[in-house]
Scaffold this motif. Structure first.
Motif, PDB file in Angstrom:
ATOM      1  N   GLU A  80       5.363 -33.304   6.772  1.00  0.00           N
ATOM      2  CA  GLU A  80       6.193 -32.156   7.147  1.00  0.00           C
ATOM      3  C   GLU A  80       5.814 -31.655   8.537  1.00  0.00           C
ATOM      4  O   GLU A  80       4.637 -31.501   8.852  1.00  0.00           O
ATOM      5  N   ALA A  81       6.818 -31.372   9.365  1.00  0.00           N
ATOM      6  CA  ALA A  81       6.620 -30.696  10.648  1.00  0.00           C
ATOM      7  C   ALA A  81       6.895 -29.219  10.409  1.00  0.00           C
ATOM      8  O   ALA A  81       7.901 -28.861   9.788  1.00  0.00           O
ATOM      9  N   ARG A  82       6.008 -28.368  10.896  1.00  0.00           N
ATOM     10  CA  ARG A  82       6.140 -26.920  10.669  1.00  0.00           C
ATOM     11  C   ARG A  82       6.187 -26.158  11.993  1.00  0.00           C
ATOM     12  O   ARG A  82       5.446 -26.464  12.923  1.00  0.00           O
ATOM     13  N   TYR A  83       7.028 -25.132  12.009  1.00  0.00           N
ATOM     14  CA  TYR A  83       7.084 -24.212  13.136  1.00  0.00           C
ATOM     15  C   TYR A  83       6.659 -22.838  12.630  1.00  0.00           C
ATOM     16  O   TYR A  83       7.277 -22.273  11.729  1.00  0.00           O
ATOM     17  N   TRP A  84       5.591 -22.298  13.193  1.00  0.00           N
ATOM     18  CA  TRP A  84       5.049 -21.000  12.792  1.00  0.00           C
ATOM     19  C   TRP A  84       5.652 -19.911  13.659  1.00  0.00           C
ATOM     20  O   TRP A  84       5.691 -20.028  14.883  1.00  0.00           O
ATOM     21  N   LEU A  85       6.118 -18.835  13.059  1.00  0.00           N
ATOM     22  CA  LEU A  85       6.779 -17.768  13.808  1.00  0.00           C
ATOM     23  C   LEU A  85       5.814 -16.935  14.634  1.00  0.00           C
ATOM     24  O   LEU A  85       6.209 -16.363  15.649  1.00  0.00           O
ATOM     25  N   CYS A  86       4.568 -16.848  14.221  1.00  0.00           N
ATOM     26  CA  CYS A  86       3.589 -16.078  14.980  1.00  0.00           C
ATOM     27  C   CYS A  86       2.431 -17.001  15.357  1.00  0.00           C
ATOM     28  O   CYS A  86       2.547 -17.785  16.269  1.00  0.00           O
ATOM     29  N   ASP A  87       1.341 -16.911  14.637  1.00  0.00           N
ATOM     30  CA  ASP A  87       0.182 -17.774  14.884  1.00  0.00           C
ATOM     31  C   ASP A  87       0.188 -18.951  13.915  1.00  0.00           C
ATOM     32  O   ASP A  87       0.609 -18.809  12.769  1.00  0.00           O
ATOM     33  N   ARG A  88      -0.318 -20.093  14.380  1.00  0.00           N
ATOM     34  CA  ARG A  88      -0.470 -21.235  13.469  1.00  0.00           C
ATOM     35  C   ARG A  88      -1.406 -20.860  12.332  1.00  0.00           C
ATOM     36  O   ARG A  88      -2.370 -20.125  12.533  1.00  0.00           O
TER      37      ARG A  88
END
Length: 192
Positions: A80-88
């Motif tokens: 899975e590729a993830r995009y974090w909205l704030c901090d990883r």
């Protein structure tokens, strides 16, 4: 068996590559407590790759028999590729995942109305697919997180059907398409 070795070789190569290119505070190991509840061995590795992006690879394995001739054998891999909205590794994230599973199930009641005949038949085959996910990660301490995730998507399932959980000759071969939940996780996470 050849396919299992190929997957294990690919996963080992990726782990070697990522562990040689990441530094501290950019990696996490995790275990999905929901898979643990089914008796499935599971482990996930998540690595920071760029900015607010991480790459997660999770796997699950169950090879044992359960009482009353129940079968829930499988091997599952979900990158899975993830995009974090704030901090990883903290807060809200969105993900896009793929999945492959080799399974052998029988004499069980499946969730979401899947495999209605699994109570009286055995199904053996492969599942390929993917989906989109949303999750949230809570910081528990400097090195520990609790993470929840849910995903929906599409799967193509190719299988053989047998008359009972541990016996019989193949009754039929078929394939089906599935759209619905593809990922559900409540994971305990250790951050490096």
């Amino acid at each position: 068996m050849f396919l299992y070795r190929r997957w294990l070789t690919v996963i080992a190569g990726l782990l070697f590559f990522f562990f040689n290119t990441v530094s501290a505070q950019k990696a996490a190991l995790k275990s999905n407590l929901l898979y643990d509840a089914t008796g499935s061995i599971n482990l996930g590795l998540e690595l920071a790759v760029a900015g607010q992006w991480t790459m997660d690879v999770s796997g699950s394995y169950n090879a044992w028999d359960f009482p009353n001739d129940k079968k829930w054998r499988h091997i599952l891999v979900q990158p899975e590729a993830r995009y974090w909205l704030c901090d990883r590794f903290n807060g809200h994230f969105f993900g896009i995942h793929a999945q492959w599973m080799k399974f052998n199930i029988g004499n069980v009641d499946m969730p979401f109305g899947l495999w209605e005949g699994a109570r009286s038949n055995r199904f053996q085959g492969d599942l390929w697919g993917g989906g989109l996910a949303y999750g949230y990660s809570w910081l528990l301490s400097r090195h520990w997180n609790l993470e929840a995730e849910v995903g929906v998507g599409y799967n193509r399932v190719i299988y053989d059907r047998y008359p009972c959980a541990s016996c019989g000759s193949r009754i039929a071969s078929d394939a089906r398409n599935y759209f619905g939940p593809t990922k559900l996780a409540l994971s305990f996470v250790y951050l490096f």
